[in-house]
Design a protein around this motif. Structure first.
Motif, PDB file in Angstrom:
ATOM      1  N   CYS A 144       0.859  -1.193   0.000  1.00  0.00           N
ATOM      2  CA  CYS A 144       0.000   0.000   0.000  1.00  0.00           C
ATOM      3  C   CYS A 144       0.894   1.241   0.000  1.00  0.00           C
ATOM      4  CB  CYS A 144      -0.918   0.004   1.218  1.00  0.00           C
ATOM      5  SG  CYS A 144      -0.057   0.092   2.784  1.00  0.00           S
ATOM      6  N   GLY A 145       0.231   2.392  -0.131  1.00  0.00           N
ATOM      7  CA  GLY A 145       0.988   3.639  -0.150  1.00  0.00           C
ATOM      8  C   GLY A 145       0.588   4.548   0.989  1.00  0.00           C
ATOM      9  N   MET A 146       1.551   5.275   1.513  1.00  0.00           N
ATOM     10  CA  MET A 146       1.273   6.255   2.573  1.00  0.00           C
ATOM     11  C   MET A 146       1.128   7.633   1.932  1.00  0.00           C
ATOM     12  SD  MET A 146       1.868   8.951   4.489  1.00  0.00           S
ATOM     13  CE  MET A 146       3.553   9.433   4.167  1.00  0.00           C
ATOM     14  N   ALA A 147      -0.073   8.183   2.034  1.00  0.00           N
ATOM     15  CA  ALA A 147      -0.317   9.577   1.643  1.00  0.00           C
ATOM     16  C   ALA A 147      -1.571  10.080   2.352  1.00  0.00           C
ATOM     17  CB  ALA A 147      -0.473   9.731   0.135  1.00  0.00           C
ATOM     18  N   GLY A 148      -2.620   9.257   2.314  1.00  0.00           N
ATOM     19  CA  GLY A 148      -3.889   9.699   2.905  1.00  0.00           C
ATOM     20  C   GLY A 148      -3.806   9.999   4.386  1.00  0.00           C
ATOM     21  N   VAL A 149      -2.987   9.224   5.125  1.00  0.00           N
ATOM     22  CA  VAL A 149      -2.855   9.501   6.564  1.00  0.00           C
ATOM     23  C   VAL A 149      -2.225  10.888   6.740  1.00  0.00           C
ATOM     24  CG1 VAL A 149      -1.719   8.797   8.716  1.00  0.00           C
ATOM     25  CG2 VAL A 149      -2.706   7.074   7.203  1.00  0.00           C
ATOM     26  N   LEU A 150      -1.228  11.191   5.918  1.00  0.00           N
ATOM     27  CA  LEU A 150      -0.579  12.512   5.981  1.00  0.00           C
ATOM     28  C   LEU A 150      -1.561  13.608   5.576  1.00  0.00           C
ATOM     29  CD1 LEU A 150       1.893  14.437   6.124  1.00  0.00           C
ATOM     30  CD2 LEU A 150       2.359  13.817   3.739  1.00  0.00           C
ATOM     31  N   ASP A 151      -2.240  13.427   4.456  1.00  0.00           N
ATOM     32  CA  ASP A 151      -3.151  14.473   3.957  1.00  0.00           C
ATOM     33  C   ASP A 151      -4.299  14.698   4.940  1.00  0.00           C
ATOM     34  OD1 ASP A 151      -2.660  13.162   0.614  1.00  0.00           O
ATOM     35  OD2 ASP A 151      -1.571  14.743   1.668  1.00  0.00           O
ATOM     36  N   THR A 152      -4.799  13.599   5.512  1.00  0.00           N
ATOM     37  CA  THR A 152      -5.872  13.711   6.514  1.00  0.00           C
ATOM     38  C   THR A 152      -5.356  14.407   7.776  1.00  0.00           C
ATOM     39  OG1 THR A 152      -6.900  11.677   5.679  1.00  0.00           O
ATOM     40  CG2 THR A 152      -7.545  12.402   7.893  1.00  0.00           C
ATOM     41  N   SER A 153      -4.129  14.065   8.176  1.00  0.00           N
ATOM     42  CA  SER A 153      -3.528  14.688   9.356  1.00  0.00           C
ATOM     43  C   SER A 153      -3.371  16.200   9.146  1.00  0.00           C
ATOM     44  CB  SER A 153      -2.160  14.054   9.623  1.00  0.00           C
ATOM     45  OG  SER A 153      -1.590  14.538  10.806  1.00  0.00           O
ATOM     46  N   ARG A 154      -2.991  16.569   7.939  1.00  0.00           N
ATOM     47  CA  ARG A 154      -2.857  18.004   7.618  1.00  0.00           C
ATOM     48  C   ARG A 154      -4.226  18.690   7.683  1.00  0.00           C
ATOM     49  NH1 ARG A 154       1.601  17.081   2.720  1.00  0.00           N
ATOM     50  NH2 ARG A 154       3.436  17.589   4.012  1.00  0.00           N
ATOM     51  N   PHE A 155      -5.249  18.059   7.087  1.00  0.00           N
ATOM     52  CA  PHE A 155      -6.608  18.628   7.095  1.00  0.00           C
ATOM     53  C   PHE A 155      -7.076  18.819   8.544  1.00  0.00           C
ATOM     54  CE2 PHE A 155     -10.711  19.386   5.031  1.00  0.00           C
ATOM     55  CZ  PHE A 155     -11.612  19.110   6.049  1.00  0.00           C
ATOM     56  N   CYS A 156      -6.912  17.769   9.347  1.00  0.00           N
ATOM     57  CA  CYS A 156      -7.353  17.834  10.755  1.00  0.00           C
ATOM     58  C   CYS A 156      -6.584  18.911  11.522  1.00  0.00           C
ATOM     59  CB  CYS A 156      -7.171  16.478  11.431  1.00  0.00           C
ATOM     60  SG  CYS A 156      -8.256  15.202  10.781  1.00  0.00           S
ATOM     61  N   SER A 157      -5.297  19.035  11.214  1.00  0.00           N
ATOM     62  CA  SER A 157      -4.487  20.060  11.895  1.00  0.00           C
ATOM     63  C   SER A 157      -5.002  21.457  11.577  1.00  0.00           C
ATOM     64  CB  SER A 157      -3.026  19.948  11.470  1.00  0.00           C
ATOM     65  OG  SER A 157      -2.534  18.650  11.741  1.00  0.00           O
ATOM     66  N   PHE A 158      -5.351  21.696  10.329  1.00  0.00           N
ATOM     67  CA  PHE A 158      -5.840  23.030   9.927  1.00  0.00           C
ATOM     68  C   PHE A 158      -7.190  23.323  10.587  1.00  0.00           C
ATOM     69  CE2 PHE A 158      -3.349  22.155   5.803  1.00  0.00           C
ATOM     70  CZ  PHE A 158      -2.178  22.631   6.370  1.00  0.00           C
ATOM     71  N   VAL A 159      -8.061  22.302  10.688  1.00  0.00           N
ATOM     72  CA  VAL A 159      -9.360  22.496  11.357  1.00  0.00           C
ATOM     73  C   VAL A 159      -9.123  22.820  12.832  1.00  0.00           C
ATOM     74  CG1 VAL A 159     -11.496  21.350  12.107  1.00  0.00           C
ATOM     75  CG2 VAL A 159     -10.668  21.013   9.765  1.00  0.00           C
ATOM     76  N   ALA A 160      -8.241  22.053  13.471  1.00  0.00           N
ATOM     77  CA  ALA A 160      -7.962  22.259  14.899  1.00  0.00           C
ATOM     78  C   ALA A 160      -7.357  23.635  15.147  1.00  0.00           C
ATOM     79  CB  ALA A 160      -7.021  21.174  15.403  1.00  0.00           C
ATOM     80  N   MET A 161      -6.467  24.066  14.272  1.00  0.00           N
ATOM     81  CA  MET A 161      -5.846  25.398  14.423  1.00  0.00           C
ATOM     82  C   MET A 161      -6.905  26.484  14.328  1.00  0.00           C
ATOM     83  SD  MET A 161      -2.492  25.031  11.984  1.00  0.00           S
ATOM     84  CE  MET A 161      -1.452  23.561  12.028  1.00  0.00           C
ATOM     85  N   GLU A 162      -7.804  26.333  13.353  1.00  0.00           N
ATOM     86  CA  GLU A 162      -8.853  27.342  13.114  1.00  0.00           C
ATOM     87  C   GLU A 162      -9.814  27.429  14.287  1.00  0.00           C
ATOM     88  OE1 GLU A 162      -8.792  29.336  10.454  1.00  0.00           O
ATOM     89  OE2 GLU A 162     -10.480  30.422  11.384  1.00  0.00           O
ATOM     90  N   LEU A 163     -10.161  26.267  14.877  1.00  0.00           N
ATOM     91  CA  LEU A 163     -11.162  26.226  15.957  1.00  0.00           C
ATOM     92  C   LEU A 163     -10.539  26.294  17.342  1.00  0.00           C
ATOM     93  CD1 LEU A 163     -13.546  23.455  14.532  1.00  0.00           C
ATOM     94  CD2 LEU A 163     -14.067  25.906  14.804  1.00  0.00           C
TER      95      LEU A 163
END
Ligand code: TXD
Length: 313
Positions: A144-163
């Motif tokens: 398998c490939g690792m990318a979605g965990v990173l991209d999801t982690s980035r998305f979640c980080s931006f939401v958490a920073m904003e809120l």
């Protein structure tokens, strides 16, 4: 019981962080491999981590090598061998050089670790996973490939920073290829079950979606030399840990689709369950028409890179 063995093929920025994380989490022994010119470098890096164990409170055999015989019998293989982007480069600009490297790595992993769970990290991710599986012939659940965990982690980080909330209460999914066409799904994102659409304006959500798709490029520009490595390394070990401890985490990974999402014969980022049998299940989340269009748009970008890879190997 003997400790598990984790082989890290590529001993650069991401490889080094993965080695330390593997030791700190006591997931098993680490063997890091790089090219002969870098053998001293990886031996030095691994000796340094080995010498951290007393202070760090963990035990493992941590070694570096350039001899593939030393990875024999690894339970997990994580591949970062290849060149990273420089400012102004797209991930696809790496294809020609990295596909040659991945092919060489795949031939050796096939020879020395035929039973390993393989996580590919090297860019352009989705086509490099395809290349690795094509050369090894390994079963689809073990590559398998690792990318979605990173991209999801980035998305979640931006939401958490904003809120201004804990990132650990944010849940999300990012599907598709690892590139500008990736498909964050804000409709399914939540903070402790509360849909983010009830917490953020549509404009803010759109800005986070856009920043997520460009997050890798943002870091490449800031660093000036190389690409992100802390979050990618943490993401790859998150996947390896789910396999080694049979945690059955539900996460996004580049998985081989054979009819799921009406896609056949390609690796693409989708939600999967990772446990002791590798990619144990592909979860088909119901998508809106717009989300389906975006996923197919991302697939088209991957198809182009895969066609180029197939012309080279
Ligand atoms: O989410 C993702 N998948 C991406 C992946 C996130 C960030 C970085 N992404 C890609 O990972 C990046 O575009 C690169 O293709 C890889 C590795 O990134 P890293 O930052 O670790 O690159 P380095 O520091 O240059 O390390 C690469 C190592 C380096 O030590 C080389 O000597 C080695 O790879 N290398 C090899 N090792 C073994 N065998 C061969 N043939 C070889 N060629 C280079």
């Amino acid at each position: 019981m003997a400790r598990k063995k984790i082989a890290l093929i590529g001993g650069g920025q991401i490889g080094g962080i993965m080695a330390l994380l593997t030791a700190q989490k006591q997931l098993g022994d680490v063997i890091m491999l790089d090219i002969p010119d870098k053998e001293g470098y990886v031996k030095g890096k691994m000796l340094d981590i080995a010498e951290s164990q007393s202070a760090g409170g963990y035990d493992a055999k941590i070694e570096g090598t350039s001899n593939y015989a030393d990875i024999a019998g690894a339970d997990v293989v994580i591949v970062t061998a290849g060149l990273p982007r420089k400012p102004g480069m797209s991930r696809d600009d790496l294809l020609d050089i990295n596909v040659k490297i991945i092919s060489e790595v795949a031939r050796n992993v096939k020879k020395y670790c035929p039973g390993a769970f393989c996580i590919i990290v090297t860019n352009p991710l989705d086509s490099m996973v395809h290349a690795f599986r094509k050369v090894t012939g390994f079963s689809k659940n073990m590559v398998c490939g690792m990318a979605g965990v990173l991209d999801t982690s980035r998305f979640c980080s931006f939401v958490a920073m904003e809120l201004n909330v804990s990132v650990n209460d944010v849940s999300a999914l990012v599907l598709g290829g690892h590139g500008p066409t990736m498909v964050p799904l804000p409709r399914l994102a939540s903070v402790s079950g509360i849909p983010i659409s009830e917490l953020l304006s549509a404009e803010k959500i759109d800005a986070i979606v856009k920043r997520t798709a460009e997050a890798g490029t943002e870091i490449v520009k800031l660093l000036g030399n190389g690409s992100a490595f802390f979050a990618p390394a943490t993401s790859a070990i998150y996947m390896a840990e789910s396999y080694l401890l049979n945690k059955k985490r539900v996460l996004t990974a580049a998985a081989y689709l054979e009819g799921e999402y009406d896609i056949n014969g390609y690796y693409l980022g989708v939600p999967v369950v990772i446990g002791a049998d590798g990619v144990e299940k592909i979860i088909e989340v119901k998508l809106t028409a717009d989300e389906t269009d975006k996923l197919n748009n991302s697939l088209n970008a991957v198809k182009k890179a895969v066609a180029e890879v197939d012309g080279l190997i």
